[in-house]
Write a protein that holds these residues in place. Structure first.
Motif, PDB file in Angstrom:
ATOM      1  N   ILE A 281      -2.637   6.672   2.680  1.00 21.13           N
ATOM      2  CA  ILE A 281      -1.655   5.662   3.080  1.00 21.13           C
ATOM      3  C   ILE A 281      -2.190   4.244   3.018  1.00 21.13           C
ATOM      4  O   ILE A 281      -1.431   3.316   2.822  1.00 21.13           O
ATOM      5  N   GLY A 282      -3.489   4.055   3.171  1.00 18.42           N
ATOM      6  CA  GLY A 282      -4.006   2.693   3.165  1.00 18.42           C
ATOM      7  C   GLY A 282      -4.339   2.174   1.778  1.00 18.42           C
ATOM      8  O   GLY A 282      -4.694   1.017   1.616  1.00 18.42           O
TER       9      GLY A 282
ATOM     10  N   TYR B 111      -4.026   1.013  -2.229  1.00 13.03           N
ATOM     11  CA  TYR B 111      -3.105   0.230  -3.055  1.00 13.03           C
ATOM     12  C   TYR B 111      -2.958   0.900  -4.410  1.00 13.03           C
ATOM     13  O   TYR B 111      -3.849   1.649  -4.838  1.00 13.03           O
TER      14      TYR B 111
ATOM     15  N   ASN C 119       0.841  -1.186   0.000  1.00 10.44           N
ATOM     16  CA  ASN C 119       0.000   0.000   0.000  1.00 10.44           C
ATOM     17  C   ASN C 119       0.879   1.239   0.000  1.00 10.44           C
ATOM     18  O   ASN C 119       2.114   1.151   0.027  1.00 10.44           O
TER      19      ASN C 119
ATOM     20  N   PHE D 180       1.530   3.537   2.132  1.00  8.18           N
ATOM     21  CA  PHE D 180       2.438   3.722   3.269  1.00  8.18           C
ATOM     22  C   PHE D 180       3.698   2.886   3.089  1.00  8.18           C
ATOM     23  O   PHE D 180       4.814   3.388   3.189  1.00  8.18           O
ATOM     24  N   ASP D 181       3.498   1.598   2.800  1.00  7.68           N
ATOM     25  CA  ASP D 181       4.660   0.714   2.667  1.00  7.68           C
ATOM     26  C   ASP D 181       5.544   1.123   1.495  1.00  7.68           C
ATOM     27  O   ASP D 181       6.771   1.019   1.565  1.00  7.68           O
ATOM     28  N   ALA D 182       4.926   1.579   0.416  1.00  9.96           N
ATOM     29  CA  ALA D 182       5.707   1.980  -0.751  1.00  9.96           C
ATOM     30  C   ALA D 182       6.598   3.167  -0.417  1.00  9.96           C
ATOM     31  O   ALA D 182       7.754   3.224  -0.823  1.00  9.96           O
ATOM     32  N   VAL D 183       6.063   4.127   0.337  1.00  9.86           N
ATOM     33  CA  VAL D 183       6.852   5.302   0.670  1.00  9.86           C
ATOM     34  C   VAL D 183       7.846   4.983   1.789  1.00  9.86           C
ATOM     35  O   VAL D 183       8.960   5.482   1.812  1.00  9.86           O
TER      36      VAL D 183
ATOM     37  N   VAL E 199       3.191   9.180  -5.528  1.00  9.33           N
ATOM     38  CA  VAL E 199       3.647   8.221  -4.517  1.00  9.33           C
ATOM     39  C   VAL E 199       5.107   7.853  -4.772  1.00  9.33           C
ATOM     40  O   VAL E 199       5.926   7.793  -3.853  1.00  9.33           O
TER      41      VAL E 199
END
Lengths: 707, 301
Positions: free
Chosen positions: A504-505, A507, A466, A468-471, A519
């Motif tokens: 952030i949540g 996809y 998602n 958040f994880d990508a950033v 992103v």
């Protein structure tokens, strides 16, 4: 107007719906137009506006689950009600299609000759020998040697494949050609060649044509009339020149500003874009579908349904403002007092900047390439590819440098070498003056400071992470775990995704192209880099989004004094945001300098050719469209690398001594510092004309400037 | 730190749940998938519940409750075996080793196959060629003789059968995962991760693995069916635990005790049909999962 003959094609109230039930996407919602024999019409709009759907529905090439309504009268017969047998007869024999992406539209296991012959044999029941003769003739007319009949698609270049597609479309002498993004995947110069070919053939053979493109400049030069589409409807229709020159719908204004004219001071350092997203095409749209994004919307726009209203001679627009001006109705008399002219959007307000706004770096370069070489090993019978061959480049602190060139010129490889993703065969990359070492730890450290932004944001994001994880990926990889959430929120906000908590949540597939690219940029920013290397950051984005992303890069430079290397095939990008331009040809920089010098007074014939194919650039340097194919890094010519395609060399009188110089003597390599500061542009050409300013010494064999 | 871990977790939950729900909805819409799932649930429940209504003494040869090789009757719905045990009881009990060995062997296969496939796909060059050479070598080996030889070396028993099955079935998974790894590695987000500073291990664990995981799942559901068949084959050949009751050993005994020549069809058919049903259940579910997660590959197969 010649209205006596019935139109070749008449479309009335066409509506196309994909799927059914609540998820049904109403891609086209009431489109109508007529096309006279021999006329060419362009359809423009961003992805999802329904332009391709309209085109494909003309031959009923849409999937079975699609519902069509309305009327499509082709030579008086309604295509929608036609039986399969008759439809097959119309397809290709009377109306044919030039598809986008010639590599996938051609069958890879059959020769191009066979594929061109197929419709001839099928529709005209021609003798084989006759069909072969026709094929040779067709290939000849599109500028492909007839002996290439026996070639397979992969043996041809991209431009040649697109020429073959055109030959296929012409095979049965159709009366209508539908060209769906015919030049989108091609290099600028090849694109200009293909467009010239297509318009020439159509005019010569009196064929009607519908050209679909996201790029208005392509259509302006090829078509008599232009239709702009938005959210499944036409929003403006009229003669091309008038629509482009004096748009009467705010959306047209934005589209036409998205690809800037070089030299237009209004677009210099002020890319035009449009915030927001097109509406969801499921369900009904009340009012004007463009109103939520429209910079000039008035409350009535949200409620009053729009249709194409007359907006002057042969012109129509779906903006309620034209009602006041061109067809004042009694009940709207009061509103008519408003300024009648559709003014350019306020968004594109030029930040007035002097032509000399190219910044000079204050303290030395932050990132440099010195004599960089990248050689890819030989494979499959081809020699080693010298992708980057002795290139010098430097990026100053807080500077935006545009690296321009055709595909295959080595610009992407050079960009990757600067990030440390490709290990150079020779030369060095320097960050803050210190050469980059290729140990694992040194590379990791380097990548904290020098970040990469890729062309295709959809591919650059892991579909299973998602936002958040990508950033957070970068900071996590570098062990920066304290304050991670703040860091991510901050990066997202800086990249223009506000409020961050809303994103952030999600996809990647839940975001639009522009949001995805934001992103990716946020992911780079999260590491706090000092340089961002962006490889074609906007070339896969829609026109209105393009400007938004370019604005973002400018803002980041201003706020964070982030330096950027923007790799692009598009000189318009350089004009929009760069301080300095470097033009690359076959692994080497051939011309570098401040934007206004290079783009307004190019001295290298290659740069001149690139500029001549830009909209509005052709006037200054007519007839400079290069012939020949994009260069091949496995076979670099001796002497000046550009000499086989050079128009300046070709124009030399026979026996001119300088021709030998071009063919036999390599041009000196430009130093990295080329073009730092005004009046300092450098060019690697034996024949370069001296500039009026004293930067070049005309007597030198290489007119490379001495500093 | 606590806020750090909370923010993504809470925010990420709904989409993941949504994806799961979407998967469940698609799955429920396929009648074959639901049939397969029904079979598996019933069989698993039976296997787990078997000790509740079957006493070990029911399985003993010594105190068998009925006459030998009696045809189906009210007391013994599927007849009795050579020692007089109820075939139905044996059949229900035989579910346990078949499922257990099938599952464990499949898990082993997935682990070995995925690790080797991932490594070979990620590193490329010489290490990859070596790993793939070994994989090809295992593919070329005839699986049954290898399994027999392995079971013979390792001795009779469930463990050796499990290992034998895993050793012979991992190469297919390894090839699949390597191919998928190569495909994933060609995508731009891998380059982005590299540019962000990811090391090999981080790349494989964080970027590649989540993207090949659906393939591991698909491959797993389809491998189970094969593993159960192999388990039956190997126990039929007498390589399993001789004291345990499984479907393979039932068919083996029926064969050895002359059930074929004496016409005792009720001795041979039930275990065969049971295997068929369980394998069918796994295959149906596997195909359905594959169709949902990877429609393009399903069309190719």
């Amino acid at each position: 107007m010649v209205q006596t003959a019935p139109p070749l094609l008449e479309v009335r109230d066409l509506a196309v719906t994909y799927g059914s039930g609540e998820q049904a996407v109403r891609a086209v919602r009431g489109v109508g137009f007529t096309l006279q024999a021999g006329q060419t019409m362009g359809m423009a709009g961003e992805s999802g506006c329904g332009k391709t759907t309209v085109a494909l529905s003309l031959l009923r090439l849409l999937p079975r689950t699609t519902t069509l309504s309305g009327r499509i009268l082709f030579k008086g017969e309604d295509i929608i009600g036609l039986g399969w047998q008759k439809l097959r007869a119309v397809r290709w024999a009377e109306a044919s299609v030039v598809f986008q992406g010639a590599m996938s539209a051609l069958n890879p296991v059959r020769t191009v000759g066979e594929q061109i012959r197929e419709p001839i044999l099928l529709h005209e029941k021609a003798e084989r020998r006759e069909a072969e003769a026709r094929t040779a003739e067709l290939l000849d007319s599109v500028g492909v040697p007839a002996r290439r009949q026996a070639s397979y698609p992969h043996e041809l270049s991209g431009g040649q494949r697109q020429r073959v597609m055109i030959a296929m479309a012409l095979a049965c002498r159709p009366q209508l050609i539908i060209a769906d993004e015919p030049t989108t995947a091609l290099d600028v110069i090849v694109q200009a060649q293909i467009l010239a070919l297509l318009t020439g053939l159509v005019r010569e053979r009196q064929i009607s044509m519908i050209v679909i493109s996201h790029d208005l400049s392509v259509l302006g030069e090829t078509c008599d009339r232009l239709a702009i589409m938005y959210a499944g409807r036409m929003v403006e229709v009229g003669p091309s020149r008038q629509v482009l020159g004096e748009p009467r719908h705010p959306y047209t204004t934005i589209l036409s500003h998205a690809y800037p004219h070089t030299g237009d001071p209004a677009s210099r350092l002020a890319p035009a874009g449009l915030p927001g997203e097109p509406p969801d095409l499921r369900g009904d749209l009340a009012g004007c579908p463009f109103a939520p994004r429209c910079p000039e919307a008035i409350p009535e726009c949200l409620t009053r349904d729009v249709e194409l209203w007359p907006a002057g001679a042969q012109r129509e627009s779906a903006c309620i403002k034209v009602l006041d001006e061109y067809a004042p109705s009694p009940d709207r008399g009061a509103a008519a007092a408003r300024a009648p002219q559709v003014s350019p959007p306020t968004l594109a307000t030029p930040q007035c900047s002097s032509p000399d706004s190219g910044r000079t770096p204050e303290h030395g370069p932050v990132l440099e390439a010195n004599g960089l070489r990248v050689v890819f090993p030989a494979r499959r019978g081809r020699g080693p590819a010298r992708a980057v061959d002795d290139a010098n480049l430097s990026i100053g602190r807080g500077e935006i440098l545009a690296l321009i060139g055709e595909s295959g010129c080595g610009k992407s490889t050079l960009a990757r070498a600067l990030v440390g993703l490709v290990q150079p065969t020779g030369g060095e990359v320097r960050y803050e003056g210190a050469p980059l070492r290729y140990s694992s730890a040194a590379l990791r450290e380097h990548r904290r400071h020098v970040q990469l932004v890729l062309q295709d944001p959809a591919g650059a994001l892991n579909p299973r992470q998602n936002v958040f994880d990508a950033v957070a990926e970068g900071p996590r990889l570098h062990g920066m775990r304290t304050g991670l959430a703040d860091r991510v929120h901050d990066a997202l906000a800086r990249a223009g995704l506000r409020p961050p908590a809303q994103f952030i949540g999600r996809y990647p597939h839940e975001l639009s192209g522009g949001q995805q690219q934001r992103v990716v940029i946020a992911g780079a920013l999260a590491l706090g880099p000092s340089v961002v290397v962006a490889d074609e950051p906007v070339s896969s984005l829609d026109a209105s989004v393009r400007g938004e992303i370019l604005k973002l890069i400018l803002t980041l430079r201003d706020q964070l004094s982030l330096a950027a290397l923007i790799v692009s095939h598009d000189l318009g990008v350089a004009w929009n945001i760069a301080d300095r331009v470097a033009v690359m040809y076959l692994g080497r920089i051939v011309e570098a300098g401040p934007v206004h010098e290079i783009l307004l007074q190019p001295r290298h014939p290659y740069t001149q050719a690139l500029i001549s194919v830009l909209p509005g650039g052709g006037g200054d340097h007519p007839g400079r469209v290069l012939t020949g194919e994009p260069p091949d890094p496995t076979a670099i010519p001796p002497g000046c690398r550009f000499h086989p395609r050079c128009p300046r060399l070709a124009a030399l009188p026979a026996g001119d001594a300088r021709a030998e110089l071009c063919r036999g003597t390599p041009v000196a390599v430009l130093p990295a510092s080329a073009g730092e500061g005004a009046g300092s542009s450098l060019v690697a050409c034996h024949l370069a004309a001296p500039r009026s300013s004293p930067v070049t010494e005309p007597g030198l064999p290489s007119s490379q400037g001495a500093r | 730190m606590t806020t750090t871990s909370h923010v993504p977790a809470t925010a990420a939950a709904p989409p993941r749940l949504l994806a799961l729900r979407r998967f469940a909805r698609q799955f429920a819409r396929m009648p074959t998938a639901m049939a397969g799932l029904g079979i598996l649930v019933a069989v698993t429940a039976l296997a787990l519940a078997a000790p509740l209504f079957i006493h070990p003494s029911d399985l003993g040869v010594i105190n068998a409750p009925g006459p030998p090789l009696a045809p189906p009757s009210a007391q013994f719905p599927l007849g009795t075996d050579y020692a007089g045990r109820s075939i139905l009881t044996l059949l229900v009990w035989g579910t346990r080793p078949s499922l257990a060995i099938g599952l464990i062997a499949t898990v082993l296969t997935m682990i070995v196959g995925s690790v080797i496939g991932l490594l070979a796909g990620h590193y490329g060059g010489f290490p990859s060629r070596m790993l793939m050479a070994v994989t090809d070598w295992f593919i070329a080996l005839p699986a049954l003789p290898l399994a027999i030889a392995l079971a013979a070396v390792l001795g009779q028993g469930d463990a050796s059968i499990t290992i034998a099955i895993a050793v012979t079935s991992w190469p297919g998974t390894a090839r699949l995962i390597r191919a998928q790894t190569l495909a994933v590695e060609a995508r731009p987000f891998i380059e982005r991760a590299k540019a962000l500073g990811a090391r090999d291990g981080q790349l494989m664990a964080r970027q590649v693995l989540p993207n090949v995981a659906p393939f591991i799942l698909v491959s797993g559901t389809l491998t189970i069916a094969g593993a159960i068949l192999s388990e039956t084959t190997l126990t039929f050949l007498g390589l399993g635990n001789p004291t345990d009751v499984s479907w393979g050993s039932m068919i083996n005994q029926a064969f050895n005790q002359g059930a074929v020549s004496s016409g005792a069809w009720w001795y041979i058919l039930p275990p065969g049909v049971a295997i068929l049903i369980v394998v069918l259940g796994f295959t149906l579910v596997g195909r359905a999962v594959e169709n949902i997660l990877n429609p393009r590959m399903a069309a190719k197969i």
